[in-house]
Motif scaffolding. Structure first.
Motif, PDB file in Angstrom:
ATOM      1  N   HIS A 514     -48.510  49.852   9.800  1.00 38.95           N
ATOM      2  CA  HIS A 514     -47.385  49.720   8.867  1.00 38.95           C
ATOM      3  C   HIS A 514     -47.477  48.478   7.986  1.00 38.95           C
ATOM      4  O   HIS A 514     -46.508  48.132   7.310  1.00 38.95           O
ATOM      5  N   ALA A 517     -46.841  42.059   9.202  1.00 40.05           N
ATOM      6  CA  ALA A 517     -45.619  41.768   9.959  1.00 40.05           C
ATOM      7  C   ALA A 517     -45.617  40.279  10.295  1.00 40.05           C
ATOM      8  O   ALA A 517     -45.876  39.880  11.437  1.00 40.05           O
ATOM      9  N   ASP A 535     -33.804  42.917   8.528  1.00 46.58           N
ATOM     10  CA  ASP A 535     -34.969  43.761   8.261  1.00 46.58           C
ATOM     11  C   ASP A 535     -36.260  43.016   8.616  1.00 46.58           C
ATOM     12  O   ASP A 535     -37.191  42.933   7.817  1.00 46.58           O
ATOM     13  N   TYR A 536     -36.301  42.476   9.815  1.00 48.29           N
ATOM     14  CA  TYR A 536     -37.396  41.634  10.300  1.00 48.29           C
ATOM     15  C   TYR A 536     -38.411  42.526  11.007  1.00 48.29           C
ATOM     16  O   TYR A 536     -38.213  42.935  12.150  1.00 48.29           O
ATOM     17  N   LEU A 537     -39.514  42.852  10.315  1.00 50.34           N
ATOM     18  CA  LEU A 537     -40.472  43.808  10.842  1.00 50.34           C
ATOM     19  C   LEU A 537     -41.083  43.332  12.154  1.00 50.34           C
ATOM     20  O   LEU A 537     -41.188  44.108  13.109  1.00 50.34           O
ATOM     21  N   TYR A 538     -41.487  42.063  12.214  1.00 50.19           N
ATOM     22  CA  TYR A 538     -42.083  41.569  13.462  1.00 50.19           C
ATOM     23  C   TYR A 538     -41.072  41.680  14.601  1.00 50.19           C
ATOM     24  O   TYR A 538     -41.423  42.087  15.715  1.00 50.19           O
ATOM     25  N   ARG A 540     -38.669  43.840  14.881  1.00 47.97           N
ATOM     26  CA  ARG A 540     -38.526  45.246  15.265  1.00 47.97           C
ATOM     27  C   ARG A 540     -39.707  45.702  16.124  1.00 47.97           C
ATOM     28  O   ARG A 540     -39.524  46.422  17.117  1.00 47.97           O
TER      29      ARG A 540
END
Length: 918
Positions: A514, A517, A535-538, A540
């Motif tokens: 994806h 991150a 909206d913190y990808l790491y 998540r």
């Protein structure tokens, strides 16, 4: 009298305190304000004790001129350490307390003892504390420690929490700790006042309990002084005298006080919150912070008598039985830092900040509804010390020989005190503890972090806030990240790398499809008016690890593993420790330090262990013999005598450095240990296609004849000088490339370009964990620790016992071999596809014979693999026939799964793939 319900309403309507400024953040902080009208819930504290010297200005007794050991601090750890030193035969040990015993933080502690924690070592430490306070001290002194065995109850409000408790129950079976998973109805029958409507279940441990801090410390010091130790109160320490010996090593010489000095070679810093100040006296860094920790004591509650103590982890509260009342406390996300630690603070408390504490009342009222109409008898808010990883600070400081730490216990000093006091005493007397204390050893931190204020503060805050969080096997910190990054960090981040943190380093965990991150600056989980990341990808992706099942990216890791087995994978291992051992006595040092014979011809690389005097394994590593170089470089330093290049796991690099340095100092070898970890990167290319890929990049012949297994040489990669080593940590044909920092990126890019047509992929340490356990390779600090010998771990081949060369630990190994092994590391495979992570109980013929140290899923053999040490319940040696003759099962969360035992790796047991035979 205030009602808890009224306290809730008042807190909701009162204006917030004005926060103070600190490190650029708006953090709540407070100055010490002792409040003598408040009281802790004990019948007596040592503050109220009356001695003939009470009120005197001088020390309670004359200072001796010399002492074998001086313990600074009369709290739980100081008293436990003194007691165990005396019990182990140390004469002339002295404890110095600046005020009265327990006057710092111990006097107001809740005194809880829970026997089960998600660590086998901690279960052992807690068991020893329990023996000391519930049995030994009473027998030795006739005094009562205040031990009350009323049991403990852990509350599960969700499935993951109940799964964690089931893991603890299975581990407890390996140590004889009785525990029971109860249904909500069974819980209600046990604790009628409890609300169980929102429960999944509970874990009940009937032999948990509480102890009284004053009674315990009084009994400890009484027993210690009966054996010749001395306790001197009202004697503040003002300095530590240090000398430098003729080898250039700093050593403790004396302790200075307001009333004279004591000559001593050994100081133990058990000063708790004040340990940092004591450390500064000696030039020793002590990475801890002081925070407020609070609880309230209720008025009498009808029907609460004899109830177990409660930990409601999901509400982050504990309920301690206090006669016919309860103490209610917990851990919040916005703890108050004590910014200016006062050296005059004794038997003092802070005003309770109800804005902070309110969340605990809400959780307590939900769990025990009668509390809503129960009065508050007293509030207790005192200082406690907390560390960056929520583990104590113990062992000899790397900066100063003879200066030991026993501090930073994160509110657990009473319950861990007995076990840790015993281990610290062994450490002082014998140079090493008896158990694996690496997680507590001060040397677990890199020296660049131990005085980094922001890192210490962030990590300590996160550890405090997550104290009651579920302990998941693959969790990572969000605080104090990006402290140490290697030259490939940005390149790998752009390729989807999800990083792990070890020893301050960011290392590849796995590669997400994806995209990038990145780990963002720490947001304090939204506390202290910090804006929480959105909206913190790491965050998540890390959240996906919060499971005891296979994570959603299980198949992503599978692809990395199968690519390595079927084609090739490149691993960035730059975080590895990379040391040079060089000098006139380097060969003598290498012969003594390393269990294997590493003094072979230059160009050879040897897998070896380093041992302690008991034969326990302090490290496993590779050692490469060097030839003198006419042109010194980061890859080939100039040296006289002999030279060796050491590559060690990055997570334990500081531990290795300190161990080697200590041995060099004690043996007075004339050689140097040079740390090149920051100067060199390391990438490893592994798999059947690795030779074809690297042959396009390196200017050397990589055939078996020209470049045999376990050899190394300087070559050029895409025009850059590198040291190539032919070895494997995953059981495949492969090479490591040790590269000057400035050359890492172009060499990596050249390798990736050459590997494109061969199916080369990036892979991380999650793949390494799976691939290595599949091959049966050991991981230090998992299935190989300082209390495990290489003979027990199946690593006799890494010991030069057939030679006449003496080495550290040899004598212990020879005795062990002659006596027979009392335990043995065994591998297991489980046919059912069920995740395991370690701590599972090992059953043999219907009896528990050990527990799993390390487990993972092997994608090539498509099975779960586990390794653990087993014992013979009869106490006899564990022979190979004993291992082969049993029927085995592994217990995971209370469910047993049939398993096959293996003494050799089930994958490629003949090591053909490493030799290039496919």
């Amino acid at each position: 009298m205030a009602l808890l319900s009224r306290a809730l309403r008042v807190a909701a309507t009162c204006p917030r305190r004005s926060p103070a400024q600190g490190l650029g953040l708006r953090l709540l902080s407070s100055r010490a304000r002792p409040s003598p009208e408040k009281s802790v819930p004990y019948q007596q504290t040592l503050k109220e004790a009356r001695d003939p010297w009470a009120g005197a200005q001088g020390p309670s007794r004359p200072l001796p001129s010399t002492a074998n050991v001086v313990v600074i601090g009369g709290g739980s750890l100081g008293c436990q350490t003194l007691y165990h030193l005396a019990k182990l035969g140390v004469s002339g040990a002295v404890l110095l307390e600046r005020e009265r015993l327990t006057s710092g933080t111990t006097w107001h502690t809740a005194g809880l003892l829970w026997q089960l924690r998600p660590s086998d070592v901690e279960v052992e430490l807690l068991a020893h504390t329990r023996r000391v306070v519930s049995r030994d001290l009473g027998e030795e002194t006739g005094l009562h420690t205040g031990w009350i065995q009323n049991g403990g109850l852990f509350i599960a409000s969700n499935r993951q929490r109940l799964d964690e408790y089931k893991r603890l129950m299975s581990l407890g079976k390996a140590y004889g700790v009785e525990s029971h998973v109860l249904s909500p109805a069974e819980t209600k029958a046990l604790y009628p006042l409890m609300n169980v409507d929102d429960l999944y279940g509970t874990l009940y441990v009937p032999h948990d309990g509480t102890m009284d801090p004053a009674g315990t410390c009084t009994a400890l010091t009484r027993a210690a002084t009966a054996r010749g130790a001395q306790v001197i109160e009202n004697c503040p320490v003002t300095g530590i005298s240090v000398r430098t010996d003729d080898f250039g090593v700093r050593r403790v010489e004396a302790v200075e006080t307001e009333h004279g000095s004591i000559q001593t070679p050994c100081v133990v810093n058990c000063a708790g919150v004040w340990a940092g100040a004591v450390g500064r006296m000696a030039g020793v860094k002590v990475p801890l912070v002081a925070m407020h920790h609070a609880y309230v004591v209720t008025e009498r509650i009808e029907g609460i008598q004899n109830m177990p103590n409660v930990r409601d982890h999901d509400a982050s509260i504990y309920l301690r039985l206090q006669g016919d009342a309860l103490s209610v406390g917990g851990y919040e996300t916005n703890p108050i830092f004590w910014e200016e630690v006062s050296d005059k603070f004794a038997f003092g408390l802070f005003d309770l900040d109800w804005d902070v504490f309110t969340q605990h009342i809400e959780g307590a009222v939900n769990r025990v509804p009668v509390l809503e109409k129960t009065g508050i008898k007293s509030t207790v808010c005192g200082p406690e010390s907390f560390t960056p990883d929520h583990k104590p600070l113990m062992g000899e400081a790397p900066e100063l020989r003879g200066f030991f730490l026993g501090c930073g216990f994160n509110s657990a000093g009473m319950m861990l005190g007995g076990g840790c006091g015993q281990e610290l005493a062994h450490w002082i007397i014998h140079g090493r503890p008896e158990k694996d204390m690496h997680s507590y050893d001060i040397r677990r931190f890199h020296h660049s972090l131990t005085d980094h204020g922001r890192w210490i503060r962030e990590r300590s805050h996160e550890s405090y806030s997550k104290n009651y969080s579920v302990v998941f096997p693959h969790d990572e910190p969000l605080a104090g990240r990006n402290m140490r990054t290697d030259p490939l960090h940005e390149e790998l981040l752009a390729r989807g790398c999800v990083f792990q943190e070890r020893h301050g380093w960011e290392r590849p965990g796995w590669f997400s499809p994806h995209g990038a991150a990145p780990v963002l600056p720490y947001d304090y989980y939204g506390a202290y008016r910090q804006r929480a990341h959105e909206d913190y990808l790491y965050g998540r992706l890390l959240g996906h690890e919060y499971t005891f099942d296979f994570p959603p990216h299980h198949d992503v890791i599978k692809k990395e593993c199968l690519a390595c087995r079927g084609a090739a994978a490149v691993f960035d291992m730059s975080y590895f420790g990379k040391f040079y051992l060089v000098g006139l006595d380097a060969r003598k040092a290498a012969d003594w330090l390393f269990s294997a014979d590493v003094s072979r011809a230059p160009g050879s690389t040897v897998y070896t262990c380093m041992l302690n005097h008991r034969g326990g394994t302090e490290s496993d590593l590779t050692v490469s013999r060097l030839a003198p170089s006419p042109q010194p470089s980061p890859l080939a330093p100039a040296f006289e005598g002999d030279g060796y290049y050491l590559a060690v796991g990055g997570a334990v690099a500081q531990h290795n450095w300190s161990h080697i340095t200590t041995v060099l100092q004690d043996r007075r070898f004339r050689c140097q240990l040079v740390d090149s970890s920051e100067d060199l990167g390391l990438i490893s290319v592994q798999g059947p296609a690795s030779r074809a890929i690297l042959q396009e990049v390196l200017d050397a012949d990589l055939s078996n004849e020209a470049f045999p297994l376990f050899t190394h040489k300087l070559v050029r990669a895409a025009g850059h000088l590198v040291r190539a080593m032919r070895l494997s940590f995953v059981g495949e044909l492969g090479w490591e490339l040790h590269i000057p920092r400035s050359s890492c990126l172009p060499v990596y890019q050249a390798v990736m370009a050459a590997g494109a047509k061969h199916g080369l992929v990036n892979a991380g340490y999650r793949a390494i964990d799976s691939l290595s356990i599949e091959k049966g390779y050991r991981h230090w600090h998992a299935d190989l620790r300082p209390d495990d010998s290489p003979l027990e771990a199946g690593l006799a081949f890494a010991c030069k016992l057939k030679s006449a060369i003496p080495f550290l630990g040899r004598e212990a190994l020879e005795k062990q071999r002659a006596k027979g092994l009392c335990r043995r590391l065994v591998g297991f495979t489980v046919d059912e596809k069920v995740p395991m992570f370690g701590l599972e109980a090992i059953w043999r013929n219907g009896q528990v014979v050990g527990h799993v140290r390390r487990a993972d899923f092997g994608f090539t053999i498509d099975k779960t693999l586990a390794y653990g040490y087993i014992r013979d319940p009869s106490g006899g040696p564990v022979s190979l026939d004993f291992v082969k003759s049993g029927e085995y099962a592994l217990e995971r969360m209370g469910v047993t799964y049939p398993t096959q035992a293996h003494l050799k790796s089930p994958f490629d047991p003949d090591n053909k793939r490493m030799k290039g035979i496919y």
